[in-house]
Write an enzyme that holds these catalytic residues in place. Structure first.
Site, PDB file in Angstrom:
ATOM      1  N   ARG A 266      44.162-157.844  22.075  1.00  0.00           N
ATOM      2  CA  ARG A 266      43.266-157.969  23.227  1.00  0.00           C
ATOM      3  C   ARG A 266      43.305-156.779  24.191  1.00  0.00           C
ATOM      4  NH1 ARG A 266      41.341-163.232  24.170  1.00  0.00           N
ATOM      5  NH2 ARG A 266      41.652-163.157  26.431  1.00  0.00           N
TER       6      ARG A 266
ATOM      7  N   GLY B 200      50.760-167.892  19.593  1.00  0.00           N
ATOM      8  CA  GLY B 200      49.811-167.929  20.676  1.00  0.00           C
ATOM      9  C   GLY B 200      48.635-168.864  20.449  1.00  0.00           C
ATOM     10  N   ARG B 201      47.565-168.337  19.880  1.00  0.00           N
ATOM     11  CA  ARG B 201      46.333-169.123  19.785  1.00  0.00           C
ATOM     12  C   ARG B 201      46.510-170.522  19.203  1.00  0.00           C
ATOM     13  NH1 ARG B 201      44.987-163.712  18.774  1.00  0.00           N
ATOM     14  NH2 ARG B 201      43.379-162.870  20.158  1.00  0.00           N
TER      15      ARG B 201
ATOM     16  N   ASP C  37      55.148-161.585  17.749  1.00  0.00           N
ATOM     17  CA  ASP C  37      53.991-162.474  17.681  1.00  0.00           C
ATOM     18  C   ASP C  37      52.869-161.741  16.957  1.00  0.00           C
ATOM     19  OD1 ASP C  37      52.521-160.797  19.392  1.00  0.00           O
ATOM     20  OD2 ASP C  37      52.553-162.177  21.074  1.00  0.00           O
ATOM     21  N   GLY C  38      51.776-162.455  16.680  1.00  0.00           N
ATOM     22  CA  GLY C  38      50.629-161.805  16.047  1.00  0.00           C
ATOM     23  C   GLY C  38      50.277-162.382  14.700  1.00  0.00           C
ATOM     24  N   GLY C  39      49.358-163.342  14.692  1.00  0.00           N
ATOM     25  CA  GLY C  39      48.820-163.830  13.421  1.00  0.00           C
ATOM     26  C   GLY C  39      49.647-164.890  12.741  1.00  0.00           C
TER      27      GLY C  39
ATOM     28  N   HIS D 251      49.567-157.707  21.770  1.00  0.00           N
ATOM     29  CA  HIS D 251      48.900-158.586  22.746  1.00  0.00           C
ATOM     30  C   HIS D 251      47.734-159.328  22.088  1.00  0.00           C
ATOM     31  CE1 HIS D 251      48.968-159.462  27.144  1.00  0.00           C
ATOM     32  NE2 HIS D 251      47.728-159.847  26.941  1.00  0.00           N
TER      33      HIS D 251
END
Lengths: 340, 340, 340, 340
Positions: free
Chosen positions: A240, A291-292, A268-270, A237
């Site tokens: 978070r 994501g970001r 996902d992740g990085g 997540h």
């Protein structure tokens, strides 16, 4: 991209610094906001686990103009990439654009780029409403993610999401444990396998598919297979919810081994650029979620920003495929990973 | 917590910077003060050994509202946490509150939070006097720790401590080697197993329990079992006595293995939040002690500060239990630890 | 010490920053000066190899007032420490004190502290002359180190050194390879085992002992045994001759194993405090040499500075012995080393 | 060198900071410019892989005045060093000197220093033209490297290069994947083994030799042997084509093993001083190529700058040979590498 990032930096002031490298350091602890929880170690671990992966460069082959298209969950994608479900523009991103503008940018931009966008959930309700409206506008081409609510809220959300015409539904169980939501009287919680199975059966009854997001161990991967999930998302997540989780790239190979082809593995992740996408595929993923960086592109340039970011990713991914001798997405295997 | 930390930063000026992350870097060598001895490597090792531990996130289960209460040394605790024995407000923390106010805040705040506070020892005598008074005021609900004095001082202190009505006594042998105390004519020293055994026999004769603090190797753990200690504290004394000791989280698994249930294992060193508590339990501890953060909370907010800090810890621990699928403290085992 | 270091910082301005931790970072490449050659990696490796060593803290024993005296090369030392041979005050340390004052401080201060000082060699001749004069003044209680000159210079230096009344002679072969000396017409060079053997035979003929400095591998350790050296110094010359050599603490265990008691093992490189001394003994050394910190103490406080530094070291060493349960120097074995 | 670097810093302002250590950190992502692509991890990996290599220092031997000359590809070199093929002074280095001045400095300076210079290729054509002119002026003493163009351009370039009188030709296949060139209508691409073989047969038909640059895996090394290459260059193209490639020093041993003497192994990537050269030879290379430092020397001091840099390298290499007991280049084997 520079222009979009500069604009985003201005728009997200106080919420995201739009750093040169988005690695969770500057924004550690900023939840709400764009940061990781606590020391942000889980966010940082996503980056460092990916950074440890090194690639075999190869040039003596014929993969001159590779093809990065793929099929995931029945969707024909121009590349194995999806926009991650993120919401809460006002309290996470500064609120200079509306939740509707944001969801439209993500879902519309993804579609235009030949990939697919997911939309998030949360409190207040306009978060999921904006997302569902965006999917609706795009003729059901988008994937709604629903938080693991307790009680009737969960089923109600599925019914509402169904009305968008979407053909895939997701639940991010990794959102559980948000004690703040419980304190607001809107509890989310882990789900027993049988609870997930009931949801999946409903969704399958609609002829649709189900993605279970937030799997970080081989044993829960096996549970996901057992309850009939069509795909999982390996995810902490974005760092978070639980400080000190490993990076998703660190757990991915073990999970991919446990799957042995019985469902699609998304991670996902990085993931920041096309080389990261290639790394995740080589570690065992079928597709990635981002994501970001998508949020930053959306805030900084709306749909055009998202499209530009995806175009950049595609160029990087293709170049990485050339330099690792991968003609198709299927060629991106552990063969491209350097091991010391 | 922010308000409490801000106040503490003001109150402890020149003694503690109340850093964002309390990791021993800024205050290296500041003994007296709040720092670690020499290069502060032992202090920093406490943090880094914990930071290396990563957790398995799991969400497919029914641990929705976990219970973090536990029983340690006969005390029913709301969570497996104790306040570490620390004294010397004037020379370590800046002296803006009195030793009495400090001891009251720690012992009273711990009790109010459902945990238990320990009090320290040292020169001048008002350090232990303040501690004993605080325990007395709380009807014996607190644990006095006595330094390993040479000669009669040791027994005298035990008698004095007994008068507080406490039911557990501790000795922090890790305080030995403080050559400065020897030079002041108040020598502390290591203790032979037979010396510790005699003390324990006395304490057991009173119907009370004994904690031996400062164990860092499996062989001394076995000695602690042999001499009849009821609990040990795995501790390098916050990095304040021997530079270049390992972090307590690094030695904990070996020690827990050597114990095999014959006494309670408490551990301190670098624990900052609820996730750290969960990590220590997973590595083999029955409970943890927390030092510097409690001191900062006490100086910054007296009893209310300590209570607030413990409430924060509890929320974090519960959230971590949810996200690792741990319904009770007993469920927090090596199962929650990620290994690469 | 603070006063001495402050004074040294002023006196050595432009040559040494007298950093909080003397680790080779700030002065990288400053040769002449006090830094390491090139990237100073060999200097830094000395520090990092020592920093990796962690200690078993033990308190359940009777080593309350340990004895750190030892016998090395026939000298009765208050502790297993020697001052390393360093010269060139003018071009390495700023020249605010004379070479004579420096040598007197090192040799006299060492003697007063119950240890022994070595003196260096170099160009111009006043370097070794100052050293020999200091040994002479201290009735031969000091050890001259002679560079591995080519031709007659080597024998001449030995004859000159003999006149001081010293009973031990050293050669630092690690000084070879200084191409600058060769370019000045004063070549130094590696020495074949038979060349070293001839020197040792001469020295032994005088009834004196011989130290071979600059051994970094087990195979050359065996050669040192074969040619009859009484002691070796494991040393990368403070990182001043070959960039990218390992730290001496990293090679020490292998060398100690190769020696198997046939000669004394002395080690230098990165030793800053008493805990470092204990570490080196635990890794297999019989004694240590200390370089830069002694120079700083000598420049900052002359003989008194050196004495104060050694007194500080002694307190730290004794405290480390207490905290590791080492009653005598012989008790400092691998038993005190923590291994993960 | 200081003067040359100061001048270069002035001349390359905005393109290269001429850092104290040229490690890819400050200029990350600056392509065009002197940096590495993306996060510059491949550039940084070159440095870190070399930095991990540590050397056995040995002084008990007769290698007092070593000989660093060698023979590579038929060239008698004063030391096993070549200047890497780099072009594009205007867009990579600031354009304060012309492409012709640059190529003359590199080729002429290399020749004067007893080594050999390579020249680069690119768009616009004056890049290769300047290089070929420089080789021509030096009577064919220089090596042209040609990019892996698609179509006729490749053969045409070989013909043009042949006219310089050179006796060796190179192709840097690692330049493939530059999508920008493809977008400009001048595509470069990976080459199938049979395509490379055809080129090599042509070159061999001219009585000349062929270097294949950009090999990073043992399997492509074997392909290089099969197609008849006379030498390979182990290279990740200075980290400018694929982010997250390993450092060349990390892959070199595996490649050297795969070669087993069937062709010459040249390596580039992160080599900054003479000790780095010795390390690469010890890891299995027959010679090294040096890129950025030669460019800096050329821009900062033209031919004299290049000569001065090579003279510095030679002194460092000789000193490293003395300190590792290597009389000749052949003596530089794994024997000089420290392994923990």
């Amino acid at each position: 991209m520079k222009e979009i990032k500069d604009k985003a930096r201005e728009m997200m002031k106080g919420f995201c610094r739009v750093c040169k490298v988005c690695d969770g350091k500057a924004c550690a602890g900023e939840v709400p906001g764009m940061g990781g929880l606590g020391t942000a170690s889980s966010f940082k671990n996503n980056l460092s686990a990916l950074a440890e992966v090194k690639l075999n460069m190869r040039l003596l082959h014929g993969a001159t103009e590779p093809d990065c298209s793929t099929k995931v969950l029945g969707y024909d994608l121009a590349m194995p990439i999806m926009a991650a479900p993120i919401g809460g523009v006002s309290f996470n991103m500064g609120g200079k654009i509306t939740e509707d503008e944001y969801a439209d940018a993500v879902v519309g931009g993804s579609k235009a780029a030949g990939v697919i966008g997911c939309v998030g959930d949360g409190v207040p309700p306009f978060i999921h409403e904006a997302g569902y409206a965006a999917i609706d506008k795009n003729d059901g081409y988008g994937i709604p993610f629903i938080k693991p609510w307790e009680g009737e809220e969960l089923e109600e959300k599925f019914e509402k999401a169904k009305a968008t015409g979407c053909t895939t539904f997701g639940v991010d169980v990794d959102a559980a444990g948000l004690i703040t939501l419980r304190q607001m009287g809107r509890p989310v919680s882990p789900k027993k396998p049988e609870e997930i199975k009931a949801l999946i059966d409903t969704v399958h009854g609609w002829g649709a598919k189900f993605i279970l997001k937030g799997i970080m161990t081989p044993d829960e991967t096996e549970l996901a297979v057992e309850v009939g999930a069509d795909a999982i998302v390996v995810s902490n997540h974005g760092g978070r919810v639980l400080d000190h989780a490993p990076g998703s790239a660190a757990v991915l190979p073990g999970i991919a081994k446990a799957v042995s082809g019985k469902l699609d593995v998304i991670v996902d992740g990085g993931i920041r650029d096309g080389v990261d996408v290639l790394k995740m595929l080589a570690l065992g993923a079928d597709a990635v979620m981002i994501g970001r960086p998508v949020s930053i592109a959306a805030v900084g340039g709306l749909q055009e920003g998202v499209e530009t970011y995806f175009a950049t990713l595609k160029g990087q991914l293709l170049q990485a495929m050339v330099l690792t001798g991968s003609q198709t997405v299927e060629d991106i295997t552990s063969r491209v990973l350097f091991s010391e």
